[in-house]
Design an enzyme around this catalytic site. Sequence first.
Site, PDB file in Angstrom:
ATOM      1  CG  ASP A  31     -25.707  -8.865  11.281  1.00 23.05           C
ATOM      2  OD1 ASP A  31     -26.303  -9.402  12.228  1.00 23.05           O
ATOM      3  OD2 ASP A  31     -26.264  -8.521  10.216  1.00 23.05           O
ATOM      4  CG  HIS A  58     -22.169  -4.699  11.782  1.00 20.83           C
ATOM      5  ND1 HIS A  58     -23.063  -3.662  11.594  1.00 20.83           N
ATOM      6  CD2 HIS A  58     -22.346  -5.571  10.755  1.00 20.83           C
ATOM      7  CE1 HIS A  58     -23.761  -3.889  10.490  1.00 20.83           C
ATOM      8  NE2 HIS A  58     -23.353  -5.034   9.963  1.00 20.83           N
TER       9      HIS A  58
END
Length: 337
Positions: free
Chosen positions: A143, A285
């Site tokens: 993400d 991430h």
Amino acid sequence: MKQGKLIMSGALVTLLTFGLVGGSVTGYAATTKAVTYGQLTNNNAHRLAAIRQATRQQILKQTKSKSSRVKAVYKVGLPYHMNKKGKLTTKGLRVSLQKNSFKLKNVTVPYKDLKGKIRNRYLPKAQRTKTIKTSKLVALTFDDGPDKTLTPRLLKTLKKYKVHATFFEVGQSVSRYPQISRAVLAGGNELGNHSWNHPDFNAIGTAKTAAQITRTNQAIYKATGTLPQYVRPPYGNITAAEGRAIEQPIVRWSVDSRDWAYLNKQKDISSVMRATRGGSIVLMHDIHAQSVAAVPTIIKRLKAKGYKLVTVSQLLNYQALPGLQYFGAHDYRTAGK
């Protein structure tokens, strides 16, 4: 492929027939066959929403539209009623459109874009979904990118170990680094929508949430020439109304690495390895150096356990539908619940 023979003026003419046996597409169509959307979807509203999603992509592709037209495609009148009919053709499903600014009366959505979305019996055999075993499949997802330094580094790692992942990108970063978004897709990975600037959807309401998604879809389309299939809401927060308004499958996760909290390579590795099982969707991430540094070890250890690392589409067997949110291979529910 079925063939029929017809004698005409002494000449033998071979005709290709549509090849529908009990509704199944078994050959190439010389004619079209009208089928209701209820038949195509087994009266499933989520499947019909998936047809609309694929149709929007085809409208933009067929008209070679620029990104400035992405907002307009969501205003095109598309099928919402099960008793309406589409037409099965040689190239795909022909969808009739209401009067629109693209000046199209219909578009033909390729069957490959409808895999897992309409019933198998109406798809060519090559596009039908088959039962898969997910006990050794895992989807890595990342993400908040793209990051100008870390995302390319991660892409090199994925290429080195011959695995693919799914990236949920923030629209304002896509606009800043469109070449990296293109590189994500060029490497065989998937790219999803993670909002424009990462707000909590529950705090901004349905209208602003839909605007966030559309704006990011526009940025991704401008960068890559394609609309993303999936949405991952920031913080995982989404209401049922927002899910209906977005009309894209929602992808959540079953393994939260909490890499943003640790910012520690070894803790990231331990967190992922401790929680990951067959069918897991792993959340990480690609904006934290420690997270990206942890990925090579995570890949090697998961492979050593016999896991195959795949995209979200592969894990979900191409059957993710708008209005539903997916936590793992066999864990889904209505958005907002």
